[in-house]
Design an enzyme around this catalytic site. Structure first.
Site, PDB file in Angstrom:
ATOM      1  N   ARG A  10      43.457  53.478  30.035  1.00 25.10           N
ATOM      2  CA  ARG A  10      42.708  54.598  30.620  1.00 25.10           C
ATOM      3  C   ARG A  10      41.237  54.422  30.249  1.00 25.10           C
ATOM      4  O   ARG A  10      40.914  54.086  29.107  1.00 25.10           O
ATOM      5  CB  ARG A  10      43.237  55.925  30.070  1.00 25.10           C
ATOM      6  CG  ARG A  10      42.545  57.148  30.643  1.00 25.10           C
ATOM      7  CD  ARG A  10      43.080  58.411  29.996  1.00 25.10           C
ATOM      8  NE  ARG A  10      42.371  59.579  30.483  1.00 25.10           N
ATOM      9  CZ  ARG A  10      42.524  60.797  29.967  1.00 25.10           C
ATOM     10  NH1 ARG A  10      43.346  60.993  28.954  1.00 25.10           N
ATOM     11  NH2 ARG A  10      41.831  61.811  30.473  1.00 25.10           N
ATOM     12  N   HIS A  11      40.344  54.621  31.208  1.00 21.67           N
ATOM     13  CA  HIS A  11      38.909  54.402  30.985  1.00 21.67           C
ATOM     14  C   HIS A  11      38.393  55.136  29.749  1.00 21.67           C
ATOM     15  O   HIS A  11      39.007  56.088  29.266  1.00 21.67           O
ATOM     16  CB  HIS A  11      38.112  54.848  32.214  1.00 21.67           C
ATOM     17  CG  HIS A  11      38.225  56.317  32.489  1.00 21.67           C
ATOM     18  ND1 HIS A  11      37.522  57.272  31.787  1.00 21.67           N
ATOM     19  CD2 HIS A  11      38.967  57.004  33.396  1.00 21.67           C
ATOM     20  CE1 HIS A  11      37.810  58.474  32.250  1.00 21.67           C
ATOM     21  NE2 HIS A  11      38.699  58.342  33.222  1.00 21.67           N
ATOM     22  N   GLU A  90      41.746  58.447  40.042  1.00 26.03           N
ATOM     23  CA  GLU A  90      42.311  59.619  39.388  1.00 26.03           C
ATOM     24  C   GLU A  90      42.835  60.591  40.442  1.00 26.03           C
ATOM     25  O   GLU A  90      42.414  60.537  41.604  1.00 26.03           O
ATOM     26  CB  GLU A  90      41.240  60.293  38.527  1.00 26.03           C
ATOM     27  CG  GLU A  90      41.642  61.581  37.815  1.00 26.03           C
ATOM     28  CD  GLU A  90      42.838  61.430  36.890  1.00 26.03           C
ATOM     29  OE1 GLU A  90      43.960  61.271  37.415  1.00 26.03           O
ATOM     30  OE2 GLU A  90      42.651  61.470  35.667  1.00 26.03           O
ATOM     31  N   HIS A  92      43.119  63.925  42.594  1.00 31.77           N
ATOM     32  CA  HIS A  92      42.098  64.858  43.083  1.00 31.77           C
ATOM     33  C   HIS A  92      42.448  66.247  42.547  1.00 31.77           C
ATOM     34  O   HIS A  92      43.503  66.798  42.889  1.00 31.77           O
ATOM     35  CB  HIS A  92      42.100  64.860  44.609  1.00 31.77           C
ATOM     36  CG  HIS A  92      40.893  65.484  45.231  1.00 31.77           C
ATOM     37  ND1 HIS A  92      40.492  66.768  44.930  1.00 31.77           N
ATOM     38  CD2 HIS A  92      39.995  65.016  46.136  1.00 31.77           C
ATOM     39  CE1 HIS A  92      39.412  67.072  45.628  1.00 31.77           C
ATOM     40  NE2 HIS A  92      39.085  66.013  46.364  1.00 31.77           N
ATOM     41  N   ARG A 118      49.629  69.275  33.852  1.00 27.86           N
ATOM     42  CA  ARG A 118      50.718  68.453  33.355  1.00 27.86           C
ATOM     43  C   ARG A 118      52.019  68.523  34.166  1.00 27.86           C
ATOM     44  O   ARG A 118      52.908  67.696  33.943  1.00 27.86           O
ATOM     45  CB  ARG A 118      51.028  68.838  31.895  1.00 27.86           C
ATOM     46  CG  ARG A 118      49.949  68.377  30.927  1.00 27.86           C
ATOM     47  CD  ARG A 118      49.952  66.864  30.820  1.00 27.86           C
ATOM     48  NE  ARG A 118      48.869  66.349  29.980  1.00 27.86           N
ATOM     49  CZ  ARG A 118      47.740  65.865  30.443  1.00 27.86           C
ATOM     50  NH1 ARG A 118      47.506  65.856  31.746  1.00 27.86           N
ATOM     51  NH2 ARG A 118      46.822  65.383  29.640  1.00 27.86           N
ATOM     52  N   HIS A 187      42.966  55.597  35.181  1.00 27.54           N
ATOM     53  CA  HIS A 187      42.745  56.989  34.802  1.00 27.54           C
ATOM     54  C   HIS A 187      43.999  57.612  34.193  1.00 27.54           C
ATOM     55  O   HIS A 187      45.087  57.037  34.291  1.00 27.54           O
ATOM     56  CB  HIS A 187      42.309  57.779  36.037  1.00 27.54           C
ATOM     57  CG  HIS A 187      41.146  57.168  36.743  1.00 27.54           C
ATOM     58  ND1 HIS A 187      39.844  57.525  36.501  1.00 27.54           N
ATOM     59  CD2 HIS A 187      41.084  56.182  37.675  1.00 27.54           C
ATOM     60  CE1 HIS A 187      39.028  56.791  37.249  1.00 27.54           C
ATOM     61  NE2 HIS A 187      39.765  55.971  37.973  1.00 27.54           N
ATOM     62  N   GLY A 188      43.822  58.803  33.619  1.00 27.71           N
ATOM     63  CA  GLY A 188      44.936  59.449  32.939  1.00 27.71           C
ATOM     64  C   GLY A 188      46.142  59.684  33.821  1.00 27.71           C
ATOM     65  O   GLY A 188      47.278  59.366  33.439  1.00 27.71           O
TER      66      GLY A 188
END
Length: 253
Positions: A10-11, A90, A92, A118, A187-188
């Protein structure tokens, strides 16, 4: 048994992460911490474990691309073949984009915000034209090749997987099966989507999966049977990893 490793990162921290804002498709830059962590955490861990790569994948967003560039320079392969694709963007976050997570929790309640963050299939409110980031997202030249009917107004983990998993199955996984050492910097939510698919995590259990910034995750695949071997391995000290996971799970301040 001959195996091949795939690494997912992840970045590093973005300016929106730093301010605890929902970011999504806004093209935020890396913060100073994010730039440092791409070198001191991501790259350092890869070099310590002698990880090498044949191809890299990232999204159409600068925070992921810049993290990848730093990593590749640090590990000594700045010219590694790299593919950038919006399907690794990621999720939206709809009309939450640009708003502070704690302020949204104060307004809508912590439970609702954590459901938006989540849950598997609950969509945040769709972005509207009066959102301060609407125009810059819609006009981002990096998104010009996205078919209009596929340009989202809001995404859940489920709908994000609808674009990520076909790309994984059609583009990335065949490279792994061919014996290529793959690095993905994204991304996460993309990390959670891939983890859910690769590890066959249930819709319920994915709620508690939190993948922190910058720490490399390693998956091992059996090249003959073409299946996952063992569990995900994080290239970090356990105490540091747990601390970062707790930070990721938190709504923050």
């Amino acid at each position: 048994m001959k195996t091949i490793s795939m690494v997912l990162i992840r970045h590093g921290e973005s300016t929106f992460n730093q301010k605890n804002l929902f970011c999504g498709w806004h093209d935020a830059e890396l913060s100073e911490n994010g730039i440092r962590d791409a070198s001191k955490i991501s790259s350092a861990a890869l070099m310590e474990h002698k990880m090498a790569f044949d191809v890299a994948y990232t999204s159409a967003l600068k925070r992921a691309q810049d993290t990848l560039k730093i990593i590749l320079k640090e590990i000594g392969c700045p010219d590694l073949p790299t593919k950038c694709d919006w399907r690794l963007n990621e999720r939206h976050y709809g009309n939450l984009i640009g708003f502070n997570k704690r302020q949204m929790a104060d307004k809508y309640g912590e439970e609702q915000v954590q459901i938006w963050r989540r849950s598997f299939d609950v969509l945040p409110p769709p972005i509207t034209s009066d959102n301060p980031y609407y125009e810059c997202i819609r006009s981002n030249p990096s998104f010009r090749d996205i078919p209009p009917e596929q340009f989202p107004l809001s995404e859940s983990l489920k709908t994000t997987m609808g674009r990520v998993i076909p790309y994984w199955e059609q583009e990335i996984l065949p490279q792994i099966h061919a014996g290529k050492r793959v690095l993905i910097v994204a991304h996460g939510t993309i990390a959670r989507a891939l983890a859910k698919h690769i590890e066959n995590i249930s819709d319920e259990n994915i709620k508690s999966v939190n993948i922190p910034n910058s720490i490399p995750c390693v998956y091992e695949f059996d090249l003959e049977k073409k299946n996952l071997v063992g569990k995900i391995k994080y290239l970090a000290d356990e105490n540091f990893l747990n601390k970062q996971m707790e930070k990721t799970a938190s709504i923050g301040n």
